[in-house]
Design a protein around this motif. Structure first.
Motif, PDB file in Angstrom:
ATOM      1  N   PHE A 269       4.466 -20.417   5.821  1.00 32.74           N
ATOM      2  CA  PHE A 269       5.688 -20.624   6.585  1.00 32.74           C
ATOM      3  C   PHE A 269       6.915 -20.523   5.687  1.00 32.74           C
ATOM      4  O   PHE A 269       7.922 -19.913   6.056  1.00 32.74           O
ATOM      5  N   ILE A 270       6.826 -21.142   4.475  1.00 32.37           N
ATOM      6  CA  ILE A 270       7.953 -21.075   3.532  1.00 32.37           C
ATOM      7  C   ILE A 270       8.204 -19.637   3.104  1.00 32.37           C
ATOM      8  O   ILE A 270       9.348 -19.179   3.019  1.00 32.37           O
ATOM      9  N   ALA A 271       7.119 -18.892   2.806  1.00 33.12           N
ATOM     10  CA  ALA A 271       7.259 -17.504   2.371  1.00 33.12           C
ATOM     11  C   ALA A 271       7.892 -16.660   3.463  1.00 33.12           C
ATOM     12  O   ALA A 271       8.780 -15.825   3.200  1.00 33.12           O
ATOM     13  N   ILE A 272       7.448 -16.856   4.696  1.00 34.47           N
ATOM     14  CA  ILE A 272       8.010 -16.079   5.807  1.00 34.47           C
ATOM     15  C   ILE A 272       9.482 -16.427   6.017  1.00 34.47           C
ATOM     16  O   ILE A 272      10.324 -15.545   6.254  1.00 34.47           O
ATOM     17  N   SER A 273       9.817 -17.717   5.876  1.00 32.06           N
ATOM     18  CA  SER A 273      11.215 -18.135   6.054  1.00 32.06           C
ATOM     19  C   SER A 273      12.101 -17.538   4.972  1.00 32.06           C
ATOM     20  O   SER A 273      13.206 -17.041   5.249  1.00 32.06           O
ATOM     21  N   ILE A 274      11.629 -17.589   3.691  1.00 35.81           N
ATOM     22  CA  ILE A 274      12.417 -17.025   2.593  1.00 35.81           C
ATOM     23  C   ILE A 274      12.598 -15.528   2.795  1.00 35.81           C
ATOM     24  O   ILE A 274      13.698 -14.982   2.605  1.00 35.81           O
ATOM     25  N   THR A 275      11.518 -14.853   3.181  1.00 33.31           N
ATOM     26  CA  THR A 275      11.609 -13.413   3.406  1.00 33.31           C
ATOM     27  C   THR A 275      12.626 -13.098   4.509  1.00 33.31           C
ATOM     28  O   THR A 275      13.426 -12.167   4.396  1.00 33.31           O
ATOM     29  N   PHE A 276      12.648 -13.890   5.544  1.00 37.43           N
ATOM     30  CA  PHE A 276      13.581 -13.671   6.664  1.00 37.43           C
ATOM     31  C   PHE A 276      15.027 -13.831   6.200  1.00 37.43           C
ATOM     32  O   PHE A 276      15.889 -12.999   6.513  1.00 37.43           O
ATOM     33  N   PHE A 277      15.294 -14.900   5.404  1.00 36.27           N
ATOM     34  CA  PHE A 277      16.661 -15.127   4.935  1.00 36.27           C
ATOM     35  C   PHE A 277      17.087 -14.047   3.946  1.00 36.27           C
ATOM     36  O   PHE A 277      18.247 -13.613   3.951  1.00 36.27           O
ATOM     37  N   VAL A 278      16.161 -13.590   3.088  1.00 37.64           N
ATOM     38  CA  VAL A 278      16.490 -12.546   2.112  1.00 37.64           C
ATOM     39  C   VAL A 278      16.836 -11.252   2.824  1.00 37.64           C
ATOM     40  O   VAL A 278      17.813 -10.558   2.477  1.00 37.64           O
ATOM     41  N   ILE A 279      16.050 -10.884   3.835  1.00 36.86           N
ATOM     42  CA  ILE A 279      16.312  -9.636   4.571  1.00 36.86           C
ATOM     43  C   ILE A 279      17.671  -9.710   5.257  1.00 36.86           C
ATOM     44  O   ILE A 279      18.453  -8.749   5.214  1.00 36.86           O
ATOM     45  N   ASN A 280      17.982 -10.844   5.838  1.00 34.50           N
ATOM     46  CA  ASN A 280      19.294 -10.976   6.492  1.00 34.50           C
ATOM     47  C   ASN A 280      20.421 -10.926   5.494  1.00 34.50           C
ATOM     48  O   ASN A 280      21.507 -10.357   5.784  1.00 34.50           O
ATOM     49  N   PHE A 281      20.212 -11.531   4.304  1.00 33.38           N
ATOM     50  CA  PHE A 281      21.253 -11.500   3.264  1.00 33.38           C
ATOM     51  C   PHE A 281      21.506 -10.080   2.764  1.00 33.38           C
ATOM     52  O   PHE A 281      22.647  -9.652   2.576  1.00 33.38           O
TER      53      PHE A 281
END
Length: 287
Positions: A269-281
Motif C-alpha cells: 500500500f505504501i509503495a503504491i501510494s508513493i508511486t501515485f504521488f511521484v507520478i502526479n508530481f
C-alpha cells in the motif's frame, strides 16, 4: 334433513315468517320495501324498465328457493338416520329470542312505516330527507304494484309443487320422465330435463366461474411463479446474495491471520501510494 317441523317448531316459525317477508307477502315488511324499489325502477323508464323486469324475475326465484329450503328441511320425510333425527332439538333461547325479535320486526316494521310514518306519501316522515323516492314515482297501475306479490305467490306454489317429491327433484333423470310419443312430446321431455338439470347444477355458475376466473388465474399464477423464480430471484435477492457470498469469499482469503502477510499488504500500500504521488508530481513538473 327433512321432517324437522315438529322437532324445531320455533325455528320453523321464524324461518317461515322470514321467508314470507323476503318473498314480499302482505303485510310483512318485504311487501312494502320491495314494492317501493320496483315501483321506482319502473317509473324511471329506460334502463329502469329492464331493472324492473330483472327484479320481478329475482322475486320469482327468491320465492321458489325459499320454498325449496322450507320443503326440504322442515317438511316431508326425514333423510336423517333415526338416531340423529331423535336427537334433533330446538335451538336454545339465546339464539331463538333474538330471532323472534327480528321476526317481529319483519312482521310489524312495514306496517308501522306505511300506516304510522306514511312512507308511501311524499309528505310523510322522510319528506325532508336528502333523497325522496316519491319524486321518482308517478301514478302507477294497480297491477304494477301488486305484480311482485303475485309473482311471489306463484313462486311459492311452484316451489311447493316442485319440491314436495324430494327424490324426483334431487336426481332428475331423463329416463324417469313419462314416455310420450310424437315430436312435441319429445321436445317437452327434453325441455323439462334441461330446466331441471339447469336448476340442479345452479345454472352452471361454478363451471362458468372456473373457466372464466379460476383457470385463467391459475395459469397467470404459474406464469408469475416462473417469472419470480427465473427473473426476480435470479437477478434480485438470490443474485445479490450470491454476489455478497463471492465478495465475502475473496475477503476471507485476504484475512490469513499471518502477520507477515499483513506487513506485505502495508508495504504494498505504501509503495503504491508513493508511486501515485511521484507520478502526479512528475506530471505537474512537466506540465
Amino acid at each position: 334433513m327433512g321432517g324437522l317441523k315438529d322437532q324445531m317448531p320455533v325455528t320453523y316459525g321464524n324461518f317461515l315468517v322470514g321467508s314470507l317477508a323476503l318473498i314480499g307477502i302482505y303485510p310483512l315488511s318485504g311487501f312494502y320495501s320491495k314494492d317501493l324499489i320496483l315501483e321506482s325502477a319502473y317509473s324511471t323508464g329506460g334502463v329502469g324498465s329492464i331493472v324492473f323486469i330483472l327484479g320481478i324475475m329475482a322475486a320469482a326465484l327468491t320465492s321458489i328457493y325459499s320454498m325449496k329450503i322450507i320443503m326440504l328441511v322442515f317438511h316431508g320425510k326425514t333423510r336423517l338416520a333415526a338416531d340423529n333425527f331423535n336427537h334433533v332439538q330446538e335451538a336454545p333461547s339465546v339464539m331463538n329470542v333474538p330471532l323472534v325479535v327480528l321476526v317481529a320486526g319483519s312482521f310489524f316494521s312495514g306496517m308501522i312505516g306505511y300506516y304510522l310514518l306514511s312512507i308511501n306519501k311524499p309528505s310523510g316522515y322522510f319528506h325532508n330527507s336528502v333523497f325522496n323516492i316519491h319524486k321518482l314515482i308517478h301514478h302507477l297501475p294497480l297491477y304494477i304494484k301488486l305484480l311482485p306479490m303475485i309473482v311471489g305467490i306463484g313462486g311459492i306454489i311452484a316451489g311447493v309443487y316442485w319440491y314436495k317429491k324430494v327424490s324426483v327433484i334431487l336426481k332428475p333423470q331423463l329416463k324417469d320422465l313419462p314416455k310420450r310419443r310424437g315430436f312435441f312430446a319429445c321436445a317437452q321431455n327434453n325441455i323439462t330435463y334441461f330446466i331441471e338439470n339447469l336448476l340442479q347444477n345452479k345454472y352452471y355458475f361454478d363451471e362458468i366461474y372456473y373457466c372464466l376466473i379460476v383457470k385463467p388465474m391459475f395459469i397467470l399464477s404459474k406464469i408469475s411463479d416462473l417469472f419470480d423464480q427465473k427473473i426476480i430471484d435470479r437477478f434480485g435477492p438470490t443474485g445479490f446474495a450470491q454476489v455478497t457470498n463471492c465478495f465475502g469469499s475473496l475477503v476471507s482469503k485476504i484475512q490469513t491471520g499471518y502477520i507477515f502477510n499483513y506487513t506485505l499488504y502495508i508495504v504494498l500500500f505504501i509503495a503504491i501510494s508513493i508511486t501515485f504521488f511521484v507520478i502526479n508530481f512528475v506530471k505537474g513538473s512537466l506540465g
